[in-house]
Design a protein around this motif. Structure first.
Motif, PDB file in Angstrom:
ATOM      1  N   ILE A 145      -7.404  84.115  11.607  1.00 23.21           N
ATOM      2  CA  ILE A 145      -8.534  83.233  11.882  1.00 23.21           C
ATOM      3  C   ILE A 145      -8.025  81.975  12.570  1.00 23.21           C
ATOM      4  N   GLY A 146      -8.506  81.710  13.737  1.00 22.79           N
ATOM      5  CA  GLY A 146      -8.034  80.572  14.519  1.00 22.79           C
ATOM      6  C   GLY A 146      -8.742  79.283  14.143  1.00 22.79           C
ATOM      7  N   ALA A 147     -10.049  79.340  13.962  1.00 17.33           N
ATOM      8  CA  ALA A 147     -10.810  78.142  13.664  1.00 17.33           C
ATOM      9  C   ALA A 147     -12.050  78.526  12.871  1.00 17.33           C
ATOM     10  N   VAL A 148     -12.518  77.599  12.049  1.00 17.80           N
ATOM     11  CA  VAL A 148     -13.679  77.849  11.195  1.00 17.80           C
ATOM     12  C   VAL A 148     -14.645  76.676  11.329  1.00 17.80           C
ATOM     13  N   ALA A 149     -15.912  76.980  11.465  1.00 17.68           N
ATOM     14  CA  ALA A 149     -16.899  75.902  11.529  1.00 17.68           C
ATOM     15  C   ALA A 149     -18.058  76.219  10.594  1.00 17.68           C
ATOM     16  N   PRO A 150     -18.159  75.459   9.492  1.00 17.38           N
ATOM     17  CA  PRO A 150     -19.346  75.624   8.646  1.00 17.38           C
ATOM     18  C   PRO A 150     -20.541  75.006   9.357  1.00 17.38           C
ATOM     19  N   ILE A 151     -21.700  75.599   9.155  1.00 15.35           N
ATOM     20  CA  ILE A 151     -22.884  75.150   9.904  1.00 15.35           C
ATOM     21  C   ILE A 151     -24.054  74.915   8.952  1.00 15.35           C
ATOM     22  N   VAL A 152     -24.682  73.746   9.072  1.00 17.37           N
ATOM     23  CA  VAL A 152     -26.051  73.628   8.557  1.00 17.37           C
ATOM     24  C   VAL A 152     -26.920  73.323   9.765  1.00 17.37           C
TER      25      VAL A 152
END
Lengths: 407, 244
Positions: free
Chosen positions: A96-103
């Motif tokens: 996994i290169g990058a993670v973005a949690p989203i609301v």
């Protein structure tokens, strides 16, 4: 007879019966135009979908709350910021290169007297990397701004121009819902290649904490609406999927993968599903259009048979004057070929006009490759000759006496 | 004039042993099936047509005239017997050889004219030359020359519909002559014409005969039959009377 001679005789016959010739080729005209436009629509859809793949970022995975089984489908707030942080660990999830949690929420954004509605995302600075976006003016928010929930906002290019016209919005203050926020950057434009419902330019991004505090609909605890994951490369996409799946099952204390209260989808799988659906549909439509082409060919045969019957005396005369059976056969085959070329050319012309006119009416792109145009002419020629063989052979086999006797 | 033409001109080249008849028919029969009925159209016909003859063949309908005309025109082959056209055995020929023979040796003139409606007089005349593979320029030159000689110089570009019956038949005569055939074969050439036009056409036949052409005319009209240098009468598939 020489080919030039045959062509001259054929074009005389075609011209002599203009109306009938036109009706004869109508089936081919419609068939060719239909096949070409259908294939063009299919090709256009594929090109569009391919454009969407690159717009979305091909290494993207989306984790949404709720499982696929009925029991877990409604576990609304199962994803948390904590999950996102765990997945960010390169030890736990090297692929996994990058993670973005989203609301996210639908918000009214106001600047002065102008207000517009758009989707406002709350996320972390890694959003830029995950979504393969960049900032063309100003800057994206920092980790520090995210942590402390600074009231800053980054606008999509279309959102910026809607609110500010041509002016530079950086440094200005807009109101999101009821919260004033400072515009600190504008995102690059990705064009309108994507569908109208998810316009990637008509949006805004704010820090996750800010969103959780201020956005309507966003809960104030650390639940998130989704988590976006970017694999290190497209080849590690399935590894990233496995890592995310295992890690989340563990974090959520779920032993049976079937009971998962989250769903991981790959954008690529969506896209390939869409592509395969559209190519199945294209094949089906092209098949139907092909059948109409076949009917057109049978139409050519039908009219050619009538023509042979009607021109029995002509055939008898030509034979009396020394035409061999093959001269007669070639004459009628050339006539069929000429009709085929004419029908094909008119059909191609109609399809090429439709390529330019139709998209503005149906909002679907049509892209007709050159090989389809060449193929269409080839097929109409082949079709007319194939369906011309039987009438031509009938004509060639007529006995001159019988033919001359006919009234 | 008529009497002198009956005498076959002996070629000045003495080395040629005998004159080849344009047509030599020996004991020819023709049977064909009409439904399930066998029709004996010709029951043993022998005749010769020498070069330069103007032969008229007459007889009531059903006498076998048309069948004989088809055989003389190489449109069909006999059931038994021999046919020679300019010395070539045709009774055993296949379709392709017959087509070539018709193209080279025979000029047809029909009662219905049988002109192509879609093309002009010149194109109608040159039709047979296309199958003889004569180049286009030569074809057109020969066709135009013949049409002018036959009095249609002002109608070269006219289509058949724009011509009178007599003019149409003259186009057909030009078409029959353009390949320079050994034999002009006409089937009721005046059958579809008013009497004035018929006289015109018969005059042309007289002129053809006078210039040494071999002409065979099939007719049931006694007046036409009387124009020939020789006459044959057919009845029930046999030659009833006449000298040939």
């Amino acid at each position: 007879m020489k080919f030039g001679e045959l062509l001259r005789v054929a074009s005389e016959a075609v011209q002599w019966n203009r109306m009938r010739s036109l009706l004869t080729i109508l089936g081919i005209v419609i068939g060719i135009a239909a096949v070409m436009v259908t294939v063009g629509l299919g090709e256009g859809a594929q090109a569009k979908v391919k454009g969407e793949i690159s717009a979305l970022g091909s290494n993207l995975l989306t984790i949404s709350p709720g499982g696929s089984s009925a029991a877990t489908a409604d576990s609304g707030e199962s994803l948390t910021e904590r999950d996102a942080m765990a997945l960010s660990s390169h030890v736990v999830a090297p692929a996994i290169g990058a993670v973005a949690p989203i609301v996210q929420g639908d918000e009214t954004v106001t600047f002065g007297a102008t207000s517009t509605s758009m989707i406002v995302y709350g996320s972390t600075p890694s959003w830029l990397q995950v979504r393969s976006r960049s900032v063309v003016s100003g800057e994206f928010f920092s980790s520090a701004q995210e942590t402390k929930g600074a009231n800053v906002i980054v606008l999509g290019s279309e959102a910026a121009s809607e609110l500010f016209g041509g002016r530079d919005p950086v440094g200005e203050t807009v109101t999101v819902g009821s919260t004033p926020m400072t515009v600190i950057g504008v995102l690059n434009s990705v064009g309108s290649g994507t569908s109208p419902t998810t316009n990637e330019d008509d949006l805004a991004v704010v820090p996750l904490t800010t969103a959780q505090n201020s956005l309507v609909g966003a809960s104030s605890n650390d639940a998130v609406d989704s988590i976006l994951i970017k694999a290190t490369s497209s080849t590690t996409l399935s590894a990233a999927y496995q890592e995310a799946d295992n890690e989340l099952l563990m974090l959520h204390n779920i032993s049976e993968p079937a009971d998962a209260n989250f769903t991981i989808t790959s954008e690529q799988s969506l896209v390939s599903t869409a592509t395969s659906v559209s190519s199945t549909l294209t094949a089906l439509l092209a098949g139907i259009a092909g059948v109409s082409l076949l009917v057109g060919g049978i139409g050519v045969m039908n009219i050619m048979l009538v023509s042979v019957n009607e021109r029995t005396r002509e055939i008898g005369l030509r034979k009396a004057l020394g035409a061999r059976p093959r001269d007669i056969r070639l004459q009628f085959l050339t006539e069929a070929l000429l009709l085929g070329i004419l029908g094909g050319a008119i059909g191609v012309g109609i399809a090429l006009i439709a390529q330019h006119v139709l998209p503005s009416l149906i909002s679907d792109p049509i892209s007709i490759p050159a090989w389809v145009t060449a193929g269409a002419i080839g097929i109409s020629m082949l079709l007319s000759v194939v369906f011309g063989v039987y009438p031509a052979t009938r004509a060639a086999q007529l006995s001159p006496i019988e033919a001359l006797r006919t009234e | 004039m008529v009497a002198s033409a009956a005498v076959v001109p002996v070629p000045s080249v003495a080395a040629v042993p005998s004159v080849v008849d344009v047509i030599k028919v020996s004991d020819v029969t023709k049977r064909y099936l009409l439904g399930s009925v066998v029709v004996e159209a010709l029951r043993g016909v022998s005749m010769t047509v020498a070069e330069g003859q103007f032969l008229t063949i007459t007889g009531p309908s059903g006498s076998g005239k048309s069948t004989l005309m088809h055989l003389l025109g190489c449109l069909d082959i006999p059931t038994t017997g021999e046919i020679l056209i300019s010395g070539e055995r045709v009774d055993q020929m296949g379709e392709i050889e017959l087509a070539s023979l018709r193209n080279r040796r025979i000029g047809f003139i029909f009662q219905q004219f049988n002109l192509l409606a879609s093309v002009d007089a010149v194109a109608n005349v040159e039709l047979g030359l296309i199958y003889a593979r004569v180049p286009r320029a030569e074809r057109r030159a020969r066709s135009i020359e013949l049409l002018e000689r036959i009095g249609l110089g002002n109608h070269l570009r006219h289509r058949p519909m724009e011509l009178s019956g007599g003019q149409q038949q003259r186009v057909a005569i030009a078409r029959a002559l353009v390949g320079n055939p050994d034999l002009i074969l006409a089937d009721e050439p005046t059958g579809n014409l008013d009497s004035a036009s018929a006289q015109e056409i018969l005059t042309i036949f007289d002129e053809l005969h006078a210039t040494g052409r071999t002409v065979v005319v099939i007719t049931h009209d006694p007046e036409v039959a009387a124009r020939g240098s020789h006459t044959l009468t057919l009845r029930d598939g046999r030659i009833l009377a006449g000298v040939a």
